[in-house]
Every structure is written in structure tokens, then in C-alpha cells.
Design an enzyme around this catalytic site. Structure first.
Site, mmCIF file in Angstrom:
data_model
loop_
_atom_site.group_PDB
_atom_site.id
_atom_site.type_symbol
_atom_site.label_atom_id
_atom_site.label_comp_id
_atom_site.label_asym_id
_atom_site.label_seq_id
_atom_site.Cartn_x
_atom_site.Cartn_y
_atom_site.Cartn_z
ATOM 1 N N ASP A 93 0.807 -1.224 0.000
ATOM 2 C CA ASP A 93 0.000 0.000 0.000
ATOM 3 C C ASP A 93 0.836 1.268 0.000
ATOM 4 O O ASP A 93 0.445 2.281 -0.545
ATOM 5 C CB ASP A 93 -0.935 0.023 1.211
ATOM 6 C CG ASP A 93 -0.171 0.175 2.515
ATOM 7 O OD1 ASP A 93 0.632 -0.719 2.826
ATOM 8 O OD2 ASP A 93 -0.364 1.194 3.212
ATOM 9 N N ASP A 96 5.868 0.225 3.186
ATOM 10 C CA ASP A 96 6.234 -1.001 3.894
ATOM 11 C C ASP A 96 5.936 -2.213 3.015
ATOM 12 O O ASP A 96 5.671 -2.079 1.824
ATOM 13 C CB ASP A 96 5.503 -1.077 5.243
ATOM 14 C CG ASP A 96 3.990 -0.938 5.077
ATOM 15 O OD1 ASP A 96 3.488 -1.163 3.962
ATOM 16 O OD2 ASP A 96 3.311 -0.604 6.062
ATOM 17 N N TYR A 244 -5.026 0.696 9.307
ATOM 18 C CA TYR A 244 -6.214 0.951 8.493
ATOM 19 C C TYR A 244 -7.474 0.555 9.258
ATOM 20 O O TYR A 244 -8.280 -0.230 8.801
ATOM 21 C CB TYR A 244 -6.107 0.227 7.141
ATOM 22 C CG TYR A 244 -5.004 0.811 6.296
ATOM 23 C CD1 TYR A 244 -5.159 2.042 5.661
ATOM 24 C CD2 TYR A 244 -3.771 0.164 6.180
ATOM 25 C CE1 TYR A 244 -4.129 2.606 4.919
ATOM 26 C CE2 TYR A 244 -2.742 0.728 5.438
ATOM 27 C CZ TYR A 244 -2.930 1.941 4.813
ATOM 28 O OH TYR A 244 -1.912 2.505 4.082
ATOM 29 N N GLU A 484 5.895 9.623 3.182
ATOM 30 C CA GLU A 484 5.532 8.304 2.664
ATOM 31 C C GLU A 484 4.533 8.439 1.515
ATOM 32 O O GLU A 484 3.557 9.163 1.616
ATOM 33 C CB GLU A 484 4.923 7.446 3.779
ATOM 34 C CG GLU A 484 4.715 5.995 3.362
ATOM 35 C CD GLU A 484 4.359 5.089 4.539
ATOM 36 O OE1 GLU A 484 4.509 3.862 4.402
ATOM 37 O OE2 GLU A 484 3.927 5.604 5.599
#
Length: 507
Positions: A93, A96, A244, A484
Site C-alpha cells: 500500500d 512497507d 487501516y 511516505e
């Protein structure tokens, strides 16, 4: 589908010639009034190409021979083995090495919506966009292969985050987490249904067999989401939170999923579902944040299209709900709620704010398209907002992202002369397999993570979290909130960039 019956450039040329030969004041005024400036400050086409290329850097699984992001290699080839199911593929996503099903499904829905609305303008990028969608849907089909079960995550996030290693070197547990009748997850299930349904529309003409498979699976998954209700972060809290967590509940996804199935199937069952359940699912809630967690605004815009263009009278209220969202963005109107940085960037929250900039920009150009086709405007307490105004706001946001900001920095990696050098992304920050074939152990990578050296592998097209509310951006790898990138930030940007590239004659 094209926005105009003739290209902007050819219609402009015609007006210029008529103006010149007839000396008609009316025609000359028309030209001055309607003519798009043909010179843009930004190369939207270049940004579009890069925004789609980014997805190749996020791929998990066995990479194809036409892989363009060549510093990446195969990874996660045993994913799913722990549960005796094939879960190889899909996307990481963000920075990571976990595969989170909830944001991956939303990413797929938004990439598909970008192609549905603007794919007809994409020219050579359309095929790449479809490949990006199919990489996700192939995985989502695997994740939904068993009835009343969805595999929603591969990888143990806390253990993954304790390492800084390339996806190709992963040795953290590839645990598999699922929802089922006993552990429901209507939010992730209905979002997965939305993704499969939206993608089925994308492939309807080019691959009808695949399209039918997607829509059949979407219906089955939605029925599971609706029948076994609950938030997935209740049963899976220690694995999916705080990464999430479903903060907005699952009602928004049920409405959103039904809206996409209504669009994909044209089956009156889904229209009836929306009419009966819309209010209880929060259709008129005043939340104005659209992203991987909350889909209400997206559902309002999508359903307003059915009212505006297909004349589905029972969806009349969604035009009003969509207008309320638009009015919340416009400074100076009675309903204005949005905050902007001194440099003009929409600011929702400090963690990965750019995702809201891209999703809002997409909704603005998309709603402008619907309003234009229906010859409608938005009335914000007496202030009339035209489709053109919506496009101007969206353009300003995208231009800020691409470099029109106080730091004169592009927040898309690889675009423009100045962009983030130290993004929070494991694969980008560590030397590639080609340069360093030996394995980099779990904690060995943290030396590089905390260093000031630029990332050796350019994750072209990656849009980072972005500046803070004062337009500041430190460009530090450890600062995941600002540095990120994520798939769900890029997905809606694809549609907005396509529209802008087309409007300025770059496509």
C-alpha cells in the site's frame, strides 16, 4: 469517453478563423471567453505517465517481462501459503511490505473510476492504467475465491514495521488475516465489491469475459458484506489498527458498493437498495472527507451522475448532497469548512494530507463534467459556483502538488527539477538487488533509513504525504506522515491529470 464532440484545439482554430474572416465581434468575444489557455505551466502528460508508472514500484508477486520499474524484483511468492490459498500478487500500500486489502480495494476503485471518466482521453497511457487495475483485480479475485470469506491482509504489520528491508528480502511472518461470517467486515467487503464492480466497467469492451467474472464476484461479495454486518476492525483490531482502522464505520462502504453495482449492472435491485437504505447508511451525513476510510462524498458524486445524466429522479437528493460537499470547499460561502495552507493547499490532516488533495481534485473535475453535461451549476447559499470554477480549484491543487508552492518543490517523485529525495519507502531507500545481491537483514536497513543520503532508487511518480499546514516539508525518511507515498494518493490523481493534460492539448 471524450468531454467534447470536437477537440479544444480544432474548435479554437475554427473560432479564430471565423473571427478573422468575418470580423464578428460576437465570435471574437466567444473565442476570448471560451478559449482554454493553450500553454500550461506544467507538463500534465508527463505527470500522468509517472503517476501510473508508480504502481509498478508497488507490485508484489512475480513481476512481468514488461516491468518498467526495473530496480524491483519478485517478492512475496509464498503469500497465502499459511492458509493454503494463493495470495501472490497485489500491491504494497505504501512504504512497507504489508498487503492491506482495504486501501488496496479503494485504490482499485479510484483507478477504475479515473479510467471510466477520462480513459477515452488517455491515449497511450490507457493500456498502462488498465494494467495497473488488473494487477489489483487479479489479486482481489484470489482474495475472494471462497464464498463468504475475504482474505484482507498478508503480513504482520507490527513485525514488518520492526524491520527496514526490501520486499525481495522479506523474512517477517506473512500471516494471513480474513473476514468471514463469524468475523464480519462489511467495510472492506463492500469496498472490494466496489473495486470489482468498477473494474468490470473498465474491461467491459476490451475483455468481456474478464468483465463478467469481475461483476459476478462483485455481486457475491456485496451480498456477503450486507448480510453479515460489522466493521472489520472489531474482529481484527490488533492486526489492522492503527494502520487501516475503519473509523467511519461500514455504512458508507455499503452505500458506495451499491452505487458501483448499480452502475456496473444496471440492475434495479441495487437502485432499490440505495433508495431503501440510503438514509440509514448516512447518505446525507455532513462528513466532507473522501479517502480510503470514508466513501460518503464519493457515493454522493457518483449517484448524482445517475440523476443528472440518466434522469433517475429517485436519486435527486444526491445532487443536493454533492452540492453540499462542493460548498464546503469554497472559501467565503456560508457553508465553507475547508482549511487551506498559506500557500493555498487544501489541508485536512497532518498524516498523509496529499491523499485528500488528490481525491478532492478528482471529484471536482468529475462533478464539473457531470454538471456541464446536464447544464447545471451549484448554488452555495446564493453564490453560484460554475463547473469552470470547480476545474479552476482542482487545477490549483494539482499545480501546487507539482511545484507551484512556497518551496517550489514537486511532491511527485521524479517530476520537475526539485522533488523529495528521502521518501519513507523501504525498496526505494535500500540498494537494489542488482547493486547489492546479498540479503539485507531485518534491522541492518535502519542505518540507511536514519541517514541523510538520498534514496538510490527513484520511485518515479510517487506522491508523498506532503507539506504541513504551514507549507513546510523537511524531506526526512523517518517522517512517514509527510514523506511516505501511497497507492490511494496516486489513484485519483490519474483521473485529474488526464483531464488537465487533455484540456491543455497535451494528450
Amino acid at each position: 469517453m471524450a468531454l467534447y464532440p470536437v477537440s479544444a484545439s480544432s474548435s479554437s482554430t475554427l473560432l479564430i478563423l471565423l473571427c478573422f474572416f468575418t470580423s464578428s465581434l460576437l465570435l471574437c468575444n466567444a473565442f476570448q471567453h471560451h478559449h482554454h489557455p493553450r500553454v500550461a505551466r506544467h507538463n500534465y502528460r508527463d505527470a500522468l505517465t509517472k503517476s501510473i508508472l508508480f504502481f509498478e514500484g508497488q507490485r508484489s508477486g512475480r513481476l512481468p517481462s514488461n516491468q518498467r520499474m526495473t530496480w524491483r524484483r519478485d517478492s512475496g511468492l509464498s503469500d497465502g501459503a499459511a492458509m493454503h490459498v494463493d495470495l501472490v500478487g497485489g500491491y504494497y500500500d505504501a512504504g512497507d511490505n504489508v498487503k492491506f486489502g482495504f486501501p488496496m480495494a479503494f485504490t482499485t476503485t479510484m483507478l477504475s473510476w479515473s479510467v471510466i471518466e477520462f480513459g477515452g482521453l488517455m491515449k497511450g497511457e490507457l493500456q498502462h492504467a488498465k494494467e495497473a487495475i488488473r494487477w489489483a483485480t487479479d489479486y482481489l479475485l484470489k482474495a475472494t475465491v471462497h464464498p463468504d470469506t475475504i482474505y484482507v491482509q498478508v503480513g504482520e504489520a507490527n513485525q514488518d514495521h520492526a524491520c527496514w528491508e526490501r520486499p525481495e528480502d522479506m523474512d517477517t511472518p506473512r500471516s494471513v488475516f480474513k473476514i468471514d461470517r463469524n468475523t464480519p467486515g462489511s467495510d472492506v467487503a463492500a469496498e472490494t465489491a466496489a473495486a470489482l464492480a468498477a473494474a468490470s466497467v473498465v474491461f467491459r469492451r476490451s475483455d468481456p469475459t474478464y468483465s463478467k467474472l469481475l461483476v459476478r464476484r462483485a455481486i457475491r461479495v456485496f451480498q456477503f458484506a450486507d448480510r453479515y454486518r460489522g466493521a472489520y476492525s472489531n474482529g481484527l483490531r490488533k492486526y489492522v489498527c492503527p494502520f487501516y482502522c475503519s473509523y467511519s464505520g461500514y455504512q458508507d462502504e455499503l452505500l458506495w458498493g451499491a452505487a458501483w453495482l448499480h452502475k456496473a449492472t444496471r440492475n434495479p435491485t441495487f437502485l432499490s437498495y440505495i433508495q431503501v437504505n440510503g438514509q440509514t447508511l448516512g447518505a446525507d451525513d455532513s462528513d466532507n472527507t473522501f479517502g480510503w476510510d470514508n466513501k460518503h462524498v464519493g457515493a454522493r458524486i457518483l449517484l448524482s451522475k445517475a440523476f443528472l445524466l440518466q434522469r433517475v429522479q429517485s436519486l435527486h437528493d444526491y445532487k443536493g448532497h454533492a452540492d453540499n460537499f462542493i460548498c464546503s470547499l469554497i472559501p467565503g460561502t456560508p457553508f465553507s469548512q475547508a482549511q487551506y495552507t498559506p500557500g493555498g493547499l487544501l489541508f485536512k490532516m497532518s498524516d498523509s494530507n496529499m491523499q485528500y488533495v488528490t481525491s478532492t481534485s478528482f471529484l471536482l473535475v468529475t462533478y464539473a463534467k457531470y454538471l456541464t453535461s446536464a447544464h447545471k451549476v451549484v448554488n452555495c447559499g446564493g453564490t453560484i459556483i460554475t463547473p469552470k470554477r470547480l476545474r479552476v480549484i482542482a487545477k490549483k491543487q494539482v499545480d501546487y502538488l507539482l511545484g507551484d508552492n512556497p518551496l517550489k518543490m514537486s511532491y511527485m517523485v521524479g517530476y520537475g527539477p526539485r522533488y523529495p529525495q528521502r521518501i519513507h519507502h523501504r525498496g526505494s531507500s535500500l540498494p537494489s538487488i542488482a547493486k547489492h545481491p546479498a540479503k539485507i537483514q531485518c534491522s541492518a536497513g535502519f542505518n540507511i533509513m536514519h541517514s541523510q543520503s538520498p534514496n538510490p532508487n527513484i520511485l518515479v511518480g510517487a506522491v508523498v504525504g506532503g507539506p504541513d499546514q504551514h507549507d513546510r516539508f523537511p524531506d526526512q525518511r523517518s517522517d512517514f506522515e509527510q514523506s511516505e507515498p501511497s497507492t490511494y494518493t496516486n489513484a485519483p490523481l490519474v483521473g485529474a491529470l488526464t483531464y488537465l493534460a487533455h484540456s491543455f492539448g497535451q494528450l
